[in-house]
Enzyme design. Structure first.
Site, PDB file in Angstrom:
ATOM      1  N   HIS A  79       0.814  -1.209   0.000  1.00 17.64           N
ATOM      2  CA  HIS A  79       0.000   0.000   0.000  1.00 17.64           C
ATOM      3  C   HIS A  79       0.851   1.264   0.000  1.00 17.64           C
ATOM      4  CE1 HIS A  79      -4.207  -1.615   1.190  1.00 17.64           C
ATOM      5  NE2 HIS A  79      -3.530  -2.518   0.502  1.00 17.64           N
ATOM      6  N   HIS A 244      -1.972 -12.289  -2.331  1.00 18.45           N
ATOM      7  CA  HIS A 244      -3.083 -12.961  -1.659  1.00 18.45           C
ATOM      8  C   HIS A 244      -2.764 -14.408  -1.291  1.00 18.45           C
ATOM      9  CE1 HIS A 244      -6.300  -9.932  -3.276  1.00 18.45           C
ATOM     10  NE2 HIS A 244      -5.359  -9.369  -2.556  1.00 18.45           N
TER      11      HIS A 244
END
Length: 715
Positions: A79, A244
């Site tokens: 992020h 993920h």
């Protein structure tokens, strides 16, 4: 009682504050502090060992999922770097800006404040030698390695910012997690200037567009937003599937349980936000995205389980405990298949996001997933390279990269330059070249425009562009409208003749690059124009630039550097996204200019007759090509009236009040220096009777600065 700021009183006022960042250091570090030198003193292995210890030592105040903070730290690093966008090179991990607003309080960054707080012991230990920008990214790499993944490499060199980057346009919305029509063009594509489809989210809504489980729309959004980081389909799938593979998402209950974000949190929380009132407020009761569950049964190990789960099972949407859309196996095959975050005996259901299932639904994305399933080594390699690109995309050329883990390979997205296989010119050779340029038919205007067109592509945001490489002679730059392609071809032809004449005449190993020749020609033009005005100035020239090849130049990647407008050359493109004067300030910010530097460069370029297409707009002088302060003198002359020539009010005519005759024409780029109070205050200094010499010398200094912006080898 709160006091209104000038900006609040007059919200439409041209914002020049972003240029003040280049006038001095806003942080506590001394101007003499050399971060690169300090970083090189680190024992990187020792730093990584300290990070590893933090990563595997769970703290009671914020316990680690599965006893390992790795997934949290990967999200933190991702992020941080994932805000980068190619349009203007802004965003990204540089500056450690995730710890500053607005990023520290974005809805997509919920609980990353805890991740950074967990790392404080490491930051405290190494102090100024290890910036937050580097620590955040390095921690992401250590997290991947700690869980069995082999990273491609790591480079340090990200100096920290100490104030928000106000130059970044995050979008038009005034509410978090909202999406307005202005964020997209008429065809439904994300606006070129933006990188994310939802205000306050890094990329896209994980539930699907507008919070609905729309697979086709989600896939389109994914491809759109990742393309704004110059990621292709394979890189996009590799990043999502690789990221993920680890950890879980948190949505134990509704986000209504969360307190305010860090920037609005009570003072006693000391910079932490999102105080959670649900249950224990941590561990199994954590609320982050509002979606709940892991992607696989091995959330702290690198393997193929995410890819296999996604492809092997049928998935259907459901509302999770946090009230958000997520996906579960159609026949409950993976219900209870994953361990609990604190007690492995507390089983959890494996889930998928709408954005995950969208990859399976889209035929091109699915083909990549199937390739990864069939070739695990390709998955490893693709994720390693895509992750490396993600976390280093905003750092510029590899010569800025620091540390022992920098890969030897240079990728095309790093805009590689060749090594010079010759000796650069010295003082005697420079003098010879100056004579050849002076004897050519190149005018002051042509030399100035060509040097500016070459060097002004630089942007400090991601360190791309600039004169080094002479890519102005290559596609796509040589065909940009702003560069007057036909005239540019003639000028480059003359420079190439000079280069060939000089290089062919040498009996030694000394050669001159076209990149150096273009800059030298521009510098000499400035000196000549100053001399014609009666001033002796020296524009220093540092040789050492090289010429890039077409094979070293990704045309598509360089297209984003083409300016929509260039106030310095008075170029107005069509359908500008902002007012021309705002485009001017944006360009100046990317060139690291201060307000006075922007002012002298515009005034100087005008009198040097350096406008796009030979236009006379703003050329307020009877002696074009001579470096006088006439632009400022005549702009401040109030004996005449300015009138717009059309409804757009982008072009104006100056008419004599008595005769009505047109004396000058101008654009908003020009008139803003007399209209804006702050710019007028600066303009008056240069337009005064004692201001010309000051202007000439400061123009030469600002010009030299732009010519050297990409010379990282001189730093």
């Amino acid at each position: 009682m709160s006091q209104k700021t000038t900006r609040e009183w007059w919200p439409n006022q041209l914002d020049l504050d972003v240029l003040d960042e280049h006038a001095g250091n806003a942080g506590p570090l001394d101007e003499e502090f050399d971060y690169a030198e300090a970083f090189e003193e680190l024992d990187l292995d020792a730093v990584k060992a300290d990070i590893e210890e933090v990563m595997t030592t769970s703290q009671d105040w914020w316990p680690a999922d599965y006893g390992h903070y790795g997934p949290l730290f990967i999200r933190m690093a991702w992020h941080s770097a994932g805000t980068y966008r190619t349009h203007d090179g802004r965003g990204g991990a540089a500056g450690g800006r995730q710890r500053l607003p607005p990023l520290n309080s974005w809805p997509d960054n919920v609980n990353l404040d805890k991740a950074r707080r967990l790392l404080w012991p490491v930051k405290r230990k190494y102090g100024r030698k290890l910036s937050w920008g580097d620590l955040i990214v390095l921690t992401g790499n250590v997290a991947l390695e700690s869980m069995g993944f082999e990273t491609f490499g790591f480079a340090g060199g990200r100096e920290d910012d100490f104030k928000p980057d106000d130059a970044v346009d995050w979008g038009p919305e005034d509410e978090w997690e909202s999406t307005s029509a202005e964020r997209f063009d008429e065809g439904g594509r994300l606006d070129d200037e933006l990188g994310n489809t939802v205000m306050g989210l890094i990329y896209v809504n994980p539930e699907g567009p507008n919070g609905e489980p729309d697979l086709e729309g989600s896939a389109a959004n994914i491809r759109d937003t990742f393309s704004h980081m110059a990621m292709d389909d394979k890189e996009t799938v590799a990043l999502i599937a690789g990221g993920h593979t680890f950890g879980k998402v948190h949505g134990a209950d509704s986000g209504d349980n969360l307190g305010p974000e860090p920037e609005d949190a009570p003072i006693d929380l000391q910079g932490l936000g999102w105080d959670n009132e649900f249950g224990e407020g941590k561990g199994p009761d954590t609320i982050t995205s509002g979606i709940e569950g892991p992607w696989n049964a091995t959330p702290t190990s690198w393997d193929l389980s995410y890819v296999n789960n996604l492809l092997s099972y049928e998935w259907e949407p459901e509302k999770g405990p946090g009230g958000a859309w997520q996906w579960t196996t159609k026949n409950d095959e993976l219900d209870g298949a994953a361990p609990g975050v604190q007690d492995p005996a507390d089983k959890e259901d494996v889930m998928m996001l709408t954005t995950d299932v969208a990859l399976k639904h889209d035929p091109d994305f699915r083909a990549v997933l199937e390739e990864f399933r069939d070739d695990p080594d390709e998955f490893q390699e693709s994720f390693a390279r895509a992750w490396y690109k993600l976390i280093h995309r905003d750092m510029g050329p590899p010569e800025r990269f620091l540390g022992p883990e920098v890969p030897e390979e240079t990728m095309i997205w790093q805009d590689p330059l060749p090594d010079a296989d010759y000796d650069v010119v010295g003082d005697s050779e420079i003098a010879e070249l100056e004579g050849l340029i002076a004897d050519s038919d190149l005018s002051v205007s042509e030399r100035v425009k060509t040097a500016w067109a070459s060097a002004s592509t630089f942007r400090h945001s991601d360190k791309r562009g600039g004169a080094n490489g002479a890519r102005i002679r290559l596609e796509p730059q040589r065909s940009w409208e702003v560069n007057d392609p036909d005239r540019l071809e003639s000028v480059l032809g003359t420079y190439e003749e000079i280069q060939a004449e000089f290089n062919d005449s040498r009996n030694d190993d000394v050669r001159v690059s076209l990149a150096d020749l273009i800059v030298l020609g521009g510098n000499l033009a400035v000196e000549q124009a100053a001399a014609d005005a009666g001033y002796d100035v020296d524009v220093p020239f540092e040789p050492g630039r090289v010429d890039a090849t077409p094979e070293e130049t990704d045309e598509e990647s360089f297209e984003v550097l083409e300016p929509d407008a260039d106030g310095f050359r008075n170029y107005l493109g069509e359908d500008l996204p902002h007012e021309p004067e705002e485009e001017l300030v944006d360009t100046a910010e990317l060139l690291r200019l201060t307000v006075p530097e922007m002012t002298v460069l515009v005034g100087g370029m005008r009198v040097l007759d350096a406008n796009y297409d030979g236009s006379d707009r703003g050329v307020f002088t009877d002696e074009p090509g001579t470096l006088t302060n006439d632009f400022f003198v005549n702009l401040l002359d109030f004996d005449r009236d300015w009138e717009p020539v059309d409804e757009d009010e982008e072009v104006f005519e100056l008419r004599d009040r008595e005769t009505g005759e047109v004396d000058w024409t101008a654009t908003r780029f020009d008139l803003i220096f007399g209209s804006n109070s702050r710019l007028r205050a600066v303009t008056e200094v240069y337009g005064a009777e004692d201001g010309e010499e000051k202007f000439v010398r400061e123009f030469a200094d600002a010009w030299s600065k732009v010519m050297k912006l990409d010379r990282f080898d001189l730093e």
